[in-house]
Scaffold this active site. Sequence first.
Site, short mmCIF file in Angstrom:
data_model
loop_
_atom_site.label_atom_id
_atom_site.label_comp_id
_atom_site.label_asym_id
_atom_site.label_seq_id
_atom_site.Cartn_x
_atom_site.Cartn_y
_atom_site.Cartn_z
N ASP A 152 0.87 -1.18 0.00
CA ASP A 152 0.00 0.00 0.00
C ASP A 152 0.90 1.22 0.00
O ASP A 152 1.78 1.35 0.86
CB ASP A 152 -0.89 -0.02 1.25
CG ASP A 152 -1.81 1.19 1.33
OD1 ASP A 152 -2.62 1.39 0.41
OD2 ASP A 152 -1.70 1.93 2.33
N ASP A 154 1.36 5.01 0.60
CA ASP A 154 0.77 6.16 1.29
C ASP A 154 1.62 7.40 1.03
O ASP A 154 2.27 7.93 1.93
CB ASP A 154 0.69 5.90 2.80
CG ASP A 154 -0.51 5.06 3.17
OD1 ASP A 154 -0.94 4.26 2.33
OD2 ASP A 154 -1.01 5.20 4.30
N GLU A 156 1.94 11.03 0.73
CA GLU A 156 1.18 12.22 1.14
C GLU A 156 2.04 13.48 0.99
O GLU A 156 2.76 13.84 1.91
CB GLU A 156 0.71 12.05 2.59
CG GLU A 156 -0.17 10.81 2.80
CD GLU A 156 -0.66 10.67 4.23
OE1 GLU A 156 -0.75 11.68 4.95
OE2 GLU A 156 -0.94 9.53 4.64
N TYR A 157 2.01 14.11 -0.20
CA TYR A 157 1.17 13.86 -1.36
C TYR A 157 1.97 14.15 -2.62
O TYR A 157 2.88 14.99 -2.58
CB TYR A 157 -0.06 14.77 -1.35
CG TYR A 157 -0.94 14.57 -0.13
CD1 TYR A 157 -1.89 13.54 -0.09
CD2 TYR A 157 -0.82 15.42 0.97
CE1 TYR A 157 -2.70 13.36 1.02
CE2 TYR A 157 -1.63 15.24 2.09
CZ TYR A 157 -2.56 14.21 2.10
OH TYR A 157 -3.34 14.02 3.20
N TYR A 236 -11.48 11.74 5.78
CA TYR A 236 -11.55 12.27 7.14
C TYR A 236 -10.60 13.45 7.25
O TYR A 236 -9.94 13.81 6.27
CB TYR A 236 -11.21 11.20 8.18
CG TYR A 236 -10.18 10.17 7.77
CD1 TYR A 236 -8.83 10.48 7.71
CD2 TYR A 236 -10.56 8.87 7.42
CE1 TYR A 236 -7.89 9.53 7.34
CE2 TYR A 236 -9.63 7.92 7.05
CZ TYR A 236 -8.29 8.25 7.01
OH TYR A 236 -7.35 7.31 6.63
N TRP A 385 -8.67 3.91 9.93
CA TRP A 385 -7.48 4.24 10.71
C TRP A 385 -7.94 4.42 12.16
O TRP A 385 -8.76 5.30 12.41
CB TRP A 385 -6.83 5.53 10.21
CG TRP A 385 -5.64 5.91 11.02
CD1 TRP A 385 -5.60 6.65 12.15
CD2 TRP A 385 -4.29 5.51 10.76
NE1 TRP A 385 -4.32 6.76 12.63
CE2 TRP A 385 -3.49 6.07 11.78
CE3 TRP A 385 -3.67 4.74 9.78
CZ2 TRP A 385 -2.11 5.88 11.84
CZ3 TRP A 385 -2.30 4.56 9.83
CH2 TRP A 385 -1.53 5.13 10.86
#
Length: 406
Positions: A152, A154, A156-157, A236, A385
């Site tokens: 995965d 992640d 950011e960004y 979120y 999360w």
Amino acid sequence: MRRKLIFAALMAALPAMAAEVVGYYPGWKHESFPVTAANVDAGKLTMALYAFVDLCWDGKHGNPEPSVDYVAACQEPLNGALAWRDEAADGANLRKLVALKRGHPKFKVVISVGGWDWSNRFSNVAASAEARANFIASSVQAMRRYGLDGIDLDWEYPGEAGVPCVAGEVCARPEDRHNFIVLVRELRAAFDAAGKQDRKHYSITIAAGANGNYVGNGAWVKELAAHLDWINIMAYDYHMPWEKSTGHHSALFADAKDPVTANQFYASGSVQRYLRAGVAADKLVLGVPFYGYGWKGCAAGPEGDGQYQLCQGGVTDGINGGNSYGYHQLLKKGKDYQRYWNASAKAPYMYSAAEQVWITYEDPASLKEKARYITQQGLRGAMFWELSADDGEHQLLRTLSEAMRK
């Protein structure tokens, strides 16, 4: 006509693809929250994302935050190779997670690379053919060493690093989006080749931003999605405690009273942004939080509930003395705290007039609303999360898992 009817009957008889229920496991909490069947309920999860693994650059862990002196040497000192927080501990945790598959063969274990703190070398890695090759080789090696099911990303960004660079370093480039596509395309080819040899499918997912800045005109995320199993939308943090006024951090729908409504800054708005970009619904997983945020010094306001009212800042009695609360902490709030429900946003909130504290969070009622939306839209499932923030009875995970199965 008869042939069409027979085909329709056959399709109706086939079992529907199980909705994903994806949860992050925080590796750095393994001492206080160890990998056990009780803490990680593989019967209710389809996938655990192990957070986080870093990227090596110049022989060290990534690019340290300006405020954190984290310059540990990489285990494999090649630019782009995976860099473990503590390889012995991480490896032990991963093997324990994989062991849970014995009783739950559909449960998957994936490593998550990057995250908020460790994303600032993605730009360099994605821009370099050599570093991309090192990353891919290191990832395939990790899959096989620990018996993992995928990776995965992640980041950011792309194009806009969340954590600022230290002086003299580069953490973002205008070409990041294009380079991300190249990285994922090459990773997909390598994982497919490795999977053919290993007789299994290695998945590739990403954690993606929920706002318009991330998606842009949408063309790049559509192209990126072609090489991914799915996209986990981080739906979120739409409102945060450093804002002057209270607001829901994971509202499902718009509330006309919320000033960010015009920007579609709520979960369903984020989903529609990706759908308009041309990303297929079954490649979208909606992220939900198992935590909440608190503001202090909040006036009750005309409704007496503190909603959308000016405050004095974030609380300091949350996780690690911060302004966020795990759901298990919220359940212990005293009788001064009253639960409210925003029918437009489909979001709960708490307010204590005595303490002048306002809290935005997720609870079983709001999770059921999101599960209903996921089903109605034909999305791939839900991500959350993170596991340790739930209570001892796993109320949120149990609610989410049961709702998704329905």
